[in-house]
Design a protein around this motif. Structure first.
Motif, mmCIF file in Angstrom:
data_model
loop_
_atom_site.group_PDB
_atom_site.id
_atom_site.type_symbol
_atom_site.label_atom_id
_atom_site.label_comp_id
_atom_site.label_asym_id
_atom_site.label_seq_id
_atom_site.Cartn_x
_atom_site.Cartn_y
_atom_site.Cartn_z
ATOM 1 N N PRO A 1 22.638 7.990 62.456
ATOM 2 C CA PRO A 1 23.575 8.043 63.202
ATOM 3 C C PRO A 1 23.824 8.247 64.058
ATOM 4 C CG PRO A 1 24.134 7.977 61.281
ATOM 5 C CD PRO A 1 22.119 8.842 61.246
ATOM 6 N N TYR A 2 24.565 8.250 65.211
ATOM 7 C CA TYR A 2 24.512 8.643 66.224
ATOM 8 C C TYR A 2 25.321 10.250 66.531
ATOM 9 C CZ TYR A 2 24.320 4.215 69.314
ATOM 10 O OH TYR A 2 23.755 3.100 69.771
ATOM 11 N N GLY A 3 25.032 10.745 67.168
ATOM 12 C CA GLY A 3 24.859 12.489 66.864
ATOM 13 C C GLY A 3 24.276 13.126 66.411
ATOM 14 N N ALA A 4 23.315 12.626 65.327
ATOM 15 C CA ALA A 4 22.587 12.898 64.364
ATOM 16 C C ALA A 4 21.644 14.144 64.950
ATOM 17 C CB ALA A 4 21.978 12.455 62.675
ATOM 18 N N ASP A 5 21.303 14.466 64.404
ATOM 19 C CA ASP A 5 19.841 15.569 64.429
ATOM 20 C C ASP A 5 18.508 15.044 64.090
ATOM 21 O OD1 ASP A 5 21.039 17.476 65.765
ATOM 22 O OD2 ASP A 5 20.735 18.986 64.050
ATOM 23 N N GLY A 6 17.851 14.440 64.871
ATOM 24 C CA GLY A 6 16.725 13.439 64.485
ATOM 25 C C GLY A 6 15.269 14.062 64.723
ATOM 26 N N VAL A 7 14.188 12.850 64.775
ATOM 27 C CA VAL A 7 12.981 14.121 65.290
ATOM 28 C C VAL A 7 12.578 12.825 66.600
ATOM 29 C CG1 VAL A 7 10.481 13.993 64.941
ATOM 30 C CG2 VAL A 7 11.894 13.637 62.794
ATOM 31 N N ALA A 8 12.380 14.055 67.506
ATOM 32 C CA ALA A 8 12.357 13.572 69.308
ATOM 33 C C ALA A 8 11.245 12.372 69.139
ATOM 34 C CB ALA A 8 11.436 15.464 69.749
ATOM 35 N N ARG B 1 19.316 5.783 69.221
ATOM 36 C CA ARG B 1 19.903 6.231 68.246
ATOM 37 C C ARG B 1 19.200 6.887 67.853
ATOM 38 N NH1 ARG B 1 21.706 2.522 63.856
ATOM 39 N NH2 ARG B 1 22.056 3.682 62.392
ATOM 40 N N PRO B 2 19.203 8.179 67.416
ATOM 41 C CA PRO B 2 18.219 9.615 66.432
ATOM 42 C C PRO B 2 17.316 8.684 66.013
ATOM 43 C CG PRO B 2 20.151 10.552 66.780
ATOM 44 C CD PRO B 2 20.319 9.462 67.201
ATOM 45 N N ARG B 3 16.450 9.194 65.734
ATOM 46 C CA ARG B 3 15.430 8.842 64.453
ATOM 47 C C ARG B 3 15.234 10.051 63.250
ATOM 48 N NH1 ARG B 3 14.201 2.846 64.603
ATOM 49 N NH2 ARG B 3 14.809 2.563 66.414
ATOM 50 N N ASP B 4 14.849 9.498 62.123
ATOM 51 C CA ASP B 4 13.848 10.446 61.359
ATOM 52 C C ASP B 4 12.843 10.541 61.703
ATOM 53 O OD1 ASP B 4 12.394 8.256 59.697
ATOM 54 O OD2 ASP B 4 13.868 9.113 57.782
ATOM 55 N N GLY B 5 12.155 11.650 60.715
ATOM 56 C CA GLY B 5 10.262 11.835 61.187
ATOM 57 C C GLY B 5 9.528 10.477 60.351
#
Length: 177
Positions: A37-44, A27-31
Protein backbone atom coordinates in the motif's frame (compact mmCIF):
# COMPACT_ATOMS: atom_id res chain seq x y z
CA UNK A 1 -0.91 8.67 -5.76
CA UNK A 2 -2.92 6.73 -8.32
CA UNK A 3 -6.60 7.18 -8.91
CA UNK A 4 -8.96 4.23 -8.75
CA UNK A 5 -11.29 5.76 -11.36
CA UNK A 6 -10.63 3.89 -14.58
CA UNK A 7 -14.12 4.19 -16.10
CA UNK A 8 -14.26 3.61 -19.87
CA UNK A 9 -13.91 6.88 -21.73
CA UNK A 10 -12.62 8.80 -18.70
CA UNK A 11 -8.93 9.53 -18.31
CA UNK A 12 -7.29 8.28 -15.17
CA UNK A 13 -6.01 11.28 -13.27
CA UNK A 14 -3.11 11.44 -10.87
CA UNK A 15 -1.46 8.33 -12.29
CA UNK A 16 2.07 7.65 -11.13
CA UNK A 17 4.41 9.01 -13.80
CA UNK A 18 8.16 9.03 -14.27
CA UNK A 19 10.12 12.14 -15.29
CA UNK A 20 9.28 11.54 -18.98
CA UNK A 21 5.56 11.20 -18.28
CA UNK A 22 5.39 7.41 -18.70
CA UNK A 23 3.05 5.56 -16.36
CA UNK A 24 4.99 4.00 -13.48
CA UNK A 25 3.64 2.39 -10.37
CA UNK A 26 5.21 4.29 -7.50
CA UNK A 27 3.82 2.01 -4.80
CA UNK A 28 6.47 0.59 -2.49
CA UNK A 29 7.39 -3.06 -3.04
CA UNK A 30 8.36 -5.91 -0.76
CA UNK A 31 11.51 -8.01 -1.17
CA UNK A 32 9.80 -10.22 -3.76
CA UNK A 33 8.64 -7.25 -5.81
CA UNK A 34 4.99 -7.36 -4.72
CA UNK A 35 3.30 -3.94 -4.44
CA UNK A 36 2.53 -2.68 -0.96
CA UNK A 37 0.00 0.00 0.00
CA UNK A 38 1.02 3.60 -0.56
CA UNK A 39 2.87 4.90 2.48
CA UNK A 40 4.12 1.47 3.58
CA UNK A 41 7.82 0.86 4.13
CA UNK A 42 9.12 -1.10 1.18
CA UNK A 43 12.40 -2.35 -0.20
CA UNK A 44 14.37 0.10 -2.32
CA UNK A 45 13.89 -0.61 -6.00
CA UNK A 46 16.72 -1.31 -8.37
CA UNK A 47 17.32 1.66 -10.64
CA UNK A 48 16.27 0.90 -14.22
CA UNK A 49 18.43 1.22 -17.29
CA UNK A 50 21.79 0.97 -15.54
CA UNK A 51 24.60 -0.09 -17.85
CA UNK A 52 27.03 -2.30 -15.94
CA UNK A 53 30.06 -4.31 -16.91
CA UNK A 54 29.08 -8.00 -17.12
CA UNK A 55 31.19 -8.90 -14.07
CA UNK A 56 29.42 -6.20 -12.04
CA UNK A 57 26.04 -7.47 -13.26
CA UNK A 58 26.87 -10.95 -11.99
CA UNK A 59 28.20 -9.66 -8.66
CA UNK A 60 25.19 -7.40 -8.01
CA UNK A 61 22.69 -10.06 -9.04
CA UNK A 62 24.36 -12.63 -6.76
CA UNK A 63 24.20 -10.26 -3.79
CA UNK A 64 20.49 -9.69 -4.41
CA UNK A 65 19.81 -13.42 -4.82
CA UNK A 66 21.69 -14.15 -1.58
CA UNK A 67 19.58 -11.49 0.18
CA UNK A 68 16.37 -13.24 -0.93
CA UNK A 69 15.55 -10.60 -3.54
CA UNK A 70 15.32 -12.50 -6.83
CA UNK A 71 12.87 -9.96 -8.29
CA UNK A 72 15.53 -7.28 -7.89
CA UNK A 73 18.20 -9.59 -9.35
CA UNK A 74 15.93 -10.09 -12.35
CA UNK A 75 15.95 -6.31 -12.90
CA UNK A 76 19.76 -6.27 -12.89
CA UNK A 77 19.81 -9.08 -15.48
CA UNK A 78 17.15 -7.26 -17.49
CA UNK A 79 19.39 -4.18 -17.68
CA UNK A 80 22.19 -6.37 -19.09
CA UNK A 81 19.78 -8.00 -21.54
CA UNK A 82 18.57 -4.64 -22.82
CA UNK A 83 21.90 -2.79 -22.89
CA UNK A 84 24.41 -5.55 -23.62
CA UNK A 85 25.78 -6.85 -26.88
CA UNK A 86 23.20 -8.43 -29.18
CA UNK A 87 24.99 -11.81 -29.09
CA UNK A 88 24.60 -11.97 -25.27
CA UNK A 89 20.94 -10.97 -24.99
CA UNK A 90 19.72 -14.57 -24.89
CA UNK A 91 22.11 -15.29 -22.02
CA UNK A 92 20.96 -12.34 -19.90
CA UNK A 93 17.29 -12.93 -20.73
CA UNK A 94 17.67 -16.56 -19.62
CA UNK A 95 19.27 -15.47 -16.35
CA UNK A 96 16.45 -12.97 -15.82
CA UNK A 97 13.96 -15.83 -16.36
CA UNK A 98 15.75 -17.92 -13.72
CA UNK A 99 15.52 -15.04 -11.23
CA UNK A 100 11.87 -14.32 -11.94
CA UNK A 101 11.14 -18.06 -11.78
CA UNK A 102 12.61 -18.09 -8.27
CA UNK A 103 10.51 -15.00 -7.50
CA UNK A 104 7.31 -16.78 -8.51
CA UNK A 105 8.31 -19.92 -6.60
CA UNK A 106 8.91 -17.80 -3.49
CA UNK A 107 5.53 -16.12 -3.95
CA UNK A 108 3.85 -19.55 -4.09
CA UNK A 109 3.08 -19.51 -7.82
CA UNK A 110 3.96 -23.14 -8.48
CA UNK A 111 3.02 -23.28 -12.16
CA UNK A 112 4.59 -19.96 -13.16
CA UNK A 113 7.70 -20.53 -11.08
CA UNK A 114 8.38 -23.99 -12.48
CA UNK A 115 7.67 -22.87 -16.05
CA UNK A 116 10.04 -19.88 -15.85
CA UNK A 117 12.77 -21.88 -14.13
CA UNK A 118 12.67 -24.45 -16.95
CA UNK A 119 12.49 -21.78 -19.65
CA UNK A 120 15.51 -19.99 -18.18
CA UNK A 121 17.41 -23.28 -17.87
CA UNK A 122 16.80 -24.02 -21.54
CA UNK A 123 17.83 -20.50 -22.57
CA UNK A 124 21.18 -20.54 -20.77
CA UNK A 125 21.93 -24.07 -22.03
CA UNK A 126 21.07 -23.07 -25.61
CA UNK A 127 23.20 -19.96 -25.35
CA UNK A 128 26.17 -21.97 -24.00
CA UNK A 129 25.82 -24.51 -26.82
CA UNK A 130 25.62 -21.82 -29.54
CA UNK A 131 28.40 -19.63 -28.14
CA UNK A 132 30.72 -22.42 -27.04
CA UNK A 133 31.08 -20.64 -23.67
CA UNK A 134 29.80 -22.78 -20.79
CA UNK A 135 31.25 -20.37 -18.15
CA UNK A 136 30.80 -16.78 -19.38
CA UNK A 137 32.03 -14.28 -16.80
CA UNK A 138 32.77 -17.24 -14.52
CA UNK A 139 29.14 -18.38 -14.37
CA UNK A 140 28.43 -22.10 -14.31
CA UNK A 141 25.60 -22.32 -16.87
CA UNK A 142 25.27 -26.12 -16.69
CA UNK A 143 25.09 -25.91 -12.89
CA UNK A 144 22.50 -23.11 -13.08
CA UNK A 145 20.36 -25.12 -15.49
CA UNK A 146 20.54 -28.16 -13.20
CA UNK A 147 19.66 -25.99 -10.17
CA UNK A 148 16.66 -24.52 -11.99
CA UNK A 149 15.30 -27.89 -13.08
CA UNK A 150 15.74 -29.38 -9.60
CA UNK A 151 14.01 -26.40 -8.01
CA UNK A 152 11.15 -26.59 -10.54
CA UNK A 153 10.59 -30.23 -9.58
CA UNK A 154 10.78 -29.44 -5.86
CA UNK A 155 8.30 -26.57 -6.22
CA UNK A 156 5.85 -28.79 -8.11
CA UNK A 157 6.21 -31.62 -5.56
CA UNK A 158 5.88 -29.39 -2.50
CA UNK A 159 3.36 -26.88 -3.79
CA UNK A 160 4.48 -24.39 -1.12
CA UNK A 161 6.43 -21.13 -1.42
CA UNK A 162 10.19 -21.55 -1.18
CA UNK A 163 12.62 -19.41 0.80
CA UNK A 164 14.23 -17.35 -1.97
CA UNK A 165 17.44 -16.66 -0.05
CA UNK A 166 17.90 -20.25 1.05
CA UNK A 167 17.23 -21.56 -2.49
CA UNK A 168 19.31 -18.93 -4.32
CA UNK A 169 21.68 -20.28 -6.96
CA UNK A 170 25.43 -19.73 -6.99
CA UNK A 171 26.06 -17.98 -10.30
CA UNK A 172 29.81 -18.53 -10.32
CA UNK A 173 30.11 -21.82 -8.51
CA UNK A 174 28.27 -24.98 -7.84
CA UNK A 175 24.59 -24.02 -7.81
CA UNK A 176 22.81 -24.29 -4.46
CA UNK A 177 20.20 -27.00 -4.25
Amino acid sequence: MGSTDASPGRPVENRDRDSEGRARNARPRDGLGRPLPYGADGVARQPEGVVRAPERTVTEAQALLDAGKPFHAHEVFEDAWKSGPEDERTLWRGLAQLAVGLTHAARGNVTGGARLLRRGAGAVEDWAARSGEPRPYGMDLAGLAAWARELAQAVERGGEPVDAGARAPRLRGPAAS
